[in-house]
Design a protein around this motif. Structure first.
Motif, PDB file in Angstrom:
ATOM      1  N   GLN A 140       1.055  -1.110  -0.468  1.00  0.00           N
ATOM      2  CA  GLN A 140      -0.272  -0.239   0.350  1.00  0.00           C
ATOM      3  C   GLN A 140       1.337   1.046   0.502  1.00  0.00           C
ATOM      4  O   GLN A 140       0.889   2.315  -0.991  1.00  0.00           O
ATOM      5  CB  GLN A 140      -0.833   0.013   1.169  1.00  0.00           C
ATOM      6  N   ILE A 148       2.823   1.517  -3.548  1.00  0.00           N
ATOM      7  CA  ILE A 148       2.215   2.326  -4.426  1.00  0.00           C
ATOM      8  C   ILE A 148       1.291   3.460  -4.207  1.00  0.00           C
ATOM      9  O   ILE A 148       1.474   4.138  -5.419  1.00  0.00           O
ATOM     10  CB  ILE A 148       1.173   0.990  -4.439  1.00  0.00           C
ATOM     11  N   GLY A 149       1.475   3.771  -2.743  1.00  0.00           N
ATOM     12  CA  GLY A 149       0.905   5.131  -2.460  1.00  0.00           C
ATOM     13  C   GLY A 149       1.427   6.810  -3.041  1.00  0.00           C
ATOM     14  O   GLY A 149       1.864   7.441  -3.309  1.00  0.00           O
ATOM     15  N   THR A 150       2.789   5.997  -2.763  1.00  0.00           N
ATOM     16  CA  THR A 150       3.914   6.657  -3.047  1.00  0.00           C
ATOM     17  C   THR A 150       4.119   7.294  -4.360  1.00  0.00           C
ATOM     18  O   THR A 150       4.238   8.025  -4.950  1.00  0.00           O
ATOM     19  CB  THR A 150       4.552   6.069  -1.994  1.00  0.00           C
ATOM     20  N   ALA A 151       4.340   6.334  -5.178  1.00  0.00           N
ATOM     21  CA  ALA A 151       4.585   6.161  -6.174  1.00  0.00           C
ATOM     22  C   ALA A 151       3.374   6.577  -6.969  1.00  0.00           C
ATOM     23  O   ALA A 151       3.185   7.757  -7.701  1.00  0.00           O
ATOM     24  CB  ALA A 151       4.584   4.891  -6.642  1.00  0.00           C
ATOM     25  N   LEU A 152       1.949   6.689  -6.696  1.00  0.00           N
ATOM     26  CA  LEU A 152       0.982   7.480  -6.962  1.00  0.00           C
ATOM     27  C   LEU A 152       0.869   9.038  -7.059  1.00  0.00           C
ATOM     28  O   LEU A 152       0.691   9.956  -7.237  1.00  0.00           O
ATOM     29  CB  LEU A 152      -0.366   6.841  -6.256  1.00  0.00           C
ATOM     30  N   ALA A 153       1.167   9.535  -5.470  1.00  0.00           N
ATOM     31  CA  ALA A 153       1.837  10.733  -5.237  1.00  0.00           C
ATOM     32  C   ALA A 153       2.968  11.422  -6.316  1.00  0.00           C
ATOM     33  O   ALA A 153       3.040  12.233  -6.344  1.00  0.00           O
ATOM     34  CB  ALA A 153       2.180  10.850  -3.317  1.00  0.00           C
ATOM     35  N   TYR A 166       3.890  10.132  -9.353  1.00  0.00           N
ATOM     36  CA  TYR A 166       3.135  10.338 -10.557  1.00  0.00           C
ATOM     37  C   TYR A 166       2.517  11.670 -10.424  1.00  0.00           C
ATOM     38  O   TYR A 166       1.829  12.393 -11.287  1.00  0.00           O
ATOM     39  CB  TYR A 166       1.937   9.441 -10.659  1.00  0.00           C
ATOM     40  N   ILE A 167       0.986  11.946  -9.594  1.00  0.00           N
ATOM     41  CA  ILE A 167       0.340  13.034  -9.240  1.00  0.00           C
ATOM     42  C   ILE A 167       0.845  14.440  -9.766  1.00  0.00           C
ATOM     43  O   ILE A 167       0.625  15.695  -9.843  1.00  0.00           O
ATOM     44  CB  ILE A 167      -0.761  13.052  -8.363  1.00  0.00           C
ATOM     45  N   LYS A 227       2.691  14.416 -13.880  1.00  0.00           N
ATOM     46  CA  LYS A 227       2.381  12.563 -14.602  1.00  0.00           C
ATOM     47  C   LYS A 227       3.911  12.887 -15.529  1.00  0.00           C
ATOM     48  O   LYS A 227       3.462  11.865 -16.126  1.00  0.00           O
ATOM     49  CB  LYS A 227       1.287  12.824 -16.043  1.00  0.00           C
ATOM     50  N   ILE A 248       4.055   5.722 -13.425  1.00  0.00           N
ATOM     51  CA  ILE A 248       3.900   4.983 -11.696  1.00  0.00           C
ATOM     52  C   ILE A 248       5.439   3.925 -11.253  1.00  0.00           C
ATOM     53  O   ILE A 248       6.201   3.528 -10.396  1.00  0.00           O
ATOM     54  CB  ILE A 248       2.452   4.365 -11.921  1.00  0.00           C
TER      55      ILE A 248
END
Length: 199
Positions: free
Chosen positions: A55, A58-63, A65-66, A70, A74
């Motif tokens: 979690q 993936i959460g850090t990767a999404l952060a 990315y945002i 972009k 990811i």
């Protein structure tokens, strides 16, 4: 809030174990259990640790990315997360206090930014207070229940129990003196309350 309090209580037990016995949780399991239960417990703990850390990765990767608009994909965020994990492990060689200072700084940055967001765009206060003390999810189906279980799993993490029972071994405590042990337990509890349970 309920999950955090539960996590804090379990973490406190792990800290007390390390303070009183001088052994961390893994050493105590090794000492107390026969071979087969030890191996089963080890495998279950590893699976639980992987499940809770996925979690975060993936959460850090999404952060990333945002926040990068972009620009960083990811998979790139996952690689950055892996790299910074190994960086923290290398920092441990320079002393536990420096690592604790770094984490303290990061937690302070997080608290300040969350506090700013809370003041800048305040949520309905009555609903916040109600949500803190009366857990529930109106009109939630199986998906909502799954998220609720996920929140508990994200707060009460097995590696925290092993970590906190081992961290107290780095401090000098006179275990022959009952007052010193009680005092150490009190300060470790205060420390646990002032930093997130997730560490």
């Amino acid at each position: 809030m309920t999950a955090t309090i539960m996590g804090l209580l379990v973490q406190r037990l792990a800290i007390r174990l390390g303070t009183v016995t001088g052994l961390h949780l893994a050493e105590m399991c090794y000492k107390q259990y026969p071979r087969t239960p030890r191996i089963i417990l080890w495998i279950m703990t590893e699976i639980a640790i992987i499940g809770s850390d996925i979690q975060k990765v993936i959460g850090t990767a999404l952060a990333i990315y945002i926040l990068s608009d972009k620009a960083v994909p990811i998979w790139g965020g996952v690689l950055i997360t892996v790299f910074d994990t190994f960086t923290f492990l290398l920092l441990d060689k320079y002393g536990l206090r420096k690592l604790e200072f770094l984490f303290g700084f990061l937690i302070t940055v997080m608290a300040v930014t969350f506090g700013y967001e809370y003041i800048h765009d305040p949520p309905p206060q009555i609903e916040v207070i109600k949500g803190l003390f009366v857990p529930g999810c109106a009109e939630c189906g199986p998906e909502g229940e799954l998220r609720a279980v996920g929140i508990v799993g994200a707060v009460i993490m097995p590696h925290n129990l092993f970590l906190h029972s081992a961290l107290v071994k780095s401090r000098k405590v006179n275990r022959r003196d009952k007052h010193s042990v009680q005092q150490a337990n009190m300060y470790y509890f205060i420390e646990s309350c002032t930093v997130p349970v997730q560490l």
